[in-house]
Design an enzyme around this catalytic site. Structure first.
Site, PDB file in Angstrom:
ATOM      1  N   GLU A  17      53.171  39.133  45.427  1.00 38.32           N
ATOM      2  CA  GLU A  17      53.123  40.588  45.339  1.00 38.32           C
ATOM      3  C   GLU A  17      54.135  41.183  46.301  1.00 38.32           C
ATOM      4  O   GLU A  17      54.245  40.743  47.450  1.00 38.32           O
ATOM      5  CB  GLU A  17      51.733  41.121  45.671  1.00 38.32           C
ATOM      6  CG  GLU A  17      51.681  42.663  45.643  1.00 38.32           C
ATOM      7  CD  GLU A  17      50.302  43.214  45.947  1.00 38.32           C
ATOM      8  OE1 GLU A  17      49.406  43.022  45.099  1.00 38.32           O
ATOM      9  OE2 GLU A  17      50.122  43.821  47.026  1.00 38.32           O
ATOM     10  N   GLY A 109      42.826  53.063  42.045  1.00 37.19           N
ATOM     11  CA  GLY A 109      43.627  53.640  43.115  1.00 37.19           C
ATOM     12  C   GLY A 109      42.747  54.295  44.160  1.00 37.19           C
ATOM     13  O   GLY A 109      41.555  54.559  43.939  1.00 37.19           O
ATOM     14  N   ASP A 110      43.340  54.554  45.309  1.00 34.20           N
ATOM     15  CA  ASP A 110      42.608  55.219  46.394  1.00 34.20           C
ATOM     16  C   ASP A 110      42.336  56.675  46.034  1.00 34.20           C
ATOM     17  O   ASP A 110      43.221  57.369  45.502  1.00 34.20           O
ATOM     18  CB  ASP A 110      43.415  55.162  47.693  1.00 34.20           C
ATOM     19  CG  ASP A 110      43.610  53.734  48.181  1.00 34.20           C
ATOM     20  OD1 ASP A 110      42.719  52.903  47.935  1.00 34.20           O
ATOM     21  OD2 ASP A 110      44.662  53.465  48.792  1.00 34.20           O
ATOM     22  N   GLU A 157      28.912  45.530  41.263  1.00 27.40           N
ATOM     23  CA  GLU A 157      30.285  45.022  41.267  1.00 27.40           C
ATOM     24  C   GLU A 157      30.552  44.127  40.055  1.00 27.40           C
ATOM     25  O   GLU A 157      31.566  44.258  39.366  1.00 27.40           O
ATOM     26  CB  GLU A 157      30.537  44.243  42.554  1.00 27.40           C
ATOM     27  CG  GLU A 157      31.951  43.717  42.724  1.00 27.40           C
ATOM     28  CD  GLU A 157      32.929  44.808  43.104  1.00 27.40           C
ATOM     29  OE1 GLU A 157      34.068  44.740  42.616  1.00 27.40           O
ATOM     30  OE2 GLU A 157      32.558  45.714  43.866  1.00 27.40           O
TER      31      GLU A 157
END
Length: 297
Positions: A17, A109-110, A157
């Protein structure tokens, strides 16, 4: 190339990454890193999205295209969706398609500080479903072996992960972790929820104390006693801490490979030196595994 096919062709998929530079940094930094990484020939390189502001969002597509077209390495472009409209997402998807990108890591995303709770995309599974309808891309999802910071409990989760799979994700890449037991326990639980797509283990070599503190604050990853001892021992010796961090990551990866993990995703932090040190060790092991498989077959 559809990344999901790699898991049918290789015993262990190994990838990197990288992230676009921040607005105040020169774009040459990332291209210099790619020049050094290209000879390592990872199975694919993912390019993060939006961490440094609007510039980095725009650069994700450009860098992903360079990874694929110039260096001949498959690219996985990150895409976040929170606080975005379908029109905005479709614009980005069209740009990625025109650039020849076939694989997307779909993320929520945050949550921004000004978020009012109203969005056309509230979860990564919403984005996965939207991309799937186009049938233009292979879709990858994220998973969290120690649980996401915003998830109430691990049962929730795994239900979220199952929804990602059912919505169209073909494989998952995990959040970083420093204790492999969390990952192994996580894999055991995925079987209980009928999550049967490949899962790559995300590994980040920690090379300085500032990085360690930032990581723990952002993702909540737990630090094993062994790791803490290393950090304390070499806290005031940066070079020794770097080497110890690399050694620790290599040890983690060797254990994962020996346990039959589907793949390893290395968070390089754009540090070519560290990526090379780790890859040199790991690739020799992977070559041995592949040669043994050929002999057996």
């Amino acid at each position: 190339m559809n990344i999901k096919n790699l898991f049918n062709e290789k015993e262990v998929v190994f990838s990197f990454e990288i992230f676009p530079p921040k607005q105040e940094s020169k774009i040459d930094i990332i291209y210099n890193t790619l020049e050094e990484l290209k000879d390592l020939k990872p199975d694919f390189i993912s390019v993060t999205y939006g961490a440094g502001g609007s510039l980095s969002k725009n650069m994700t597509c450009e860098i992903s295209s360079v990874v694929k077209k110039k260096y001949g390495i498959e690219a996985l472009a990150h895409l976040t969706c929170i606080n975005s409209t379908k029109t905005q997402v479709d614009y980005i998807l069209n740009n990625l398609k025109e650039s020849g990108i076939e694989n997307i890591l779909a993320l929520r995303g945050d949550i921004p500080s000004n978020y009012d709770g109203i969005s056309e995309f509230n979860y990564a599974s919403d984005l996965i479903s939207h991309i799937k309808k186009r049938n233009d891309f292979n879709i990858v999802g994220a998973c969290y072996p120690e649980g996401h910071l915003n998830t109430v409990d691990l049962d929730t989760e795994f239900k979220i992960l199952k929804k990602k799979q059912d919505s169209g994700a073909t494989h998952l890449i995990s959040q970083l972790f420093f204790d492999n037991e969390y990952f192994y326990n996580f894999l055991d639980k995925t079987n209980e929820y009928n999550i049967d797509i490949p899962i790559q283990a995300g590994i980040m070599p920690v090379i300085n104390t500032k990085q360690i503190k930032r990581i723990v604050s952002l993702c909540g990853a737990k630090l094993p006693k062994k790791f803490i001892k290393i950090m304390n021992k070499y806290e005031y010796n940066p070079e020794a801490l770097r080497d110890a961090g690399i050694a620790y990551a290599i040890e983690q990866i060797i254990d994962l490979i020996s346990s039959g993990v589907d793949g390893v995703h290395l968070y390089t932090m754009n540090n070519a030196y560290v990526a090379k040190r780790i890859s040199t060790n790991i690739f020799s092991i992977l070559d041995t595994i592949n040669n043994c498989e050929k002999v057996i077959n």
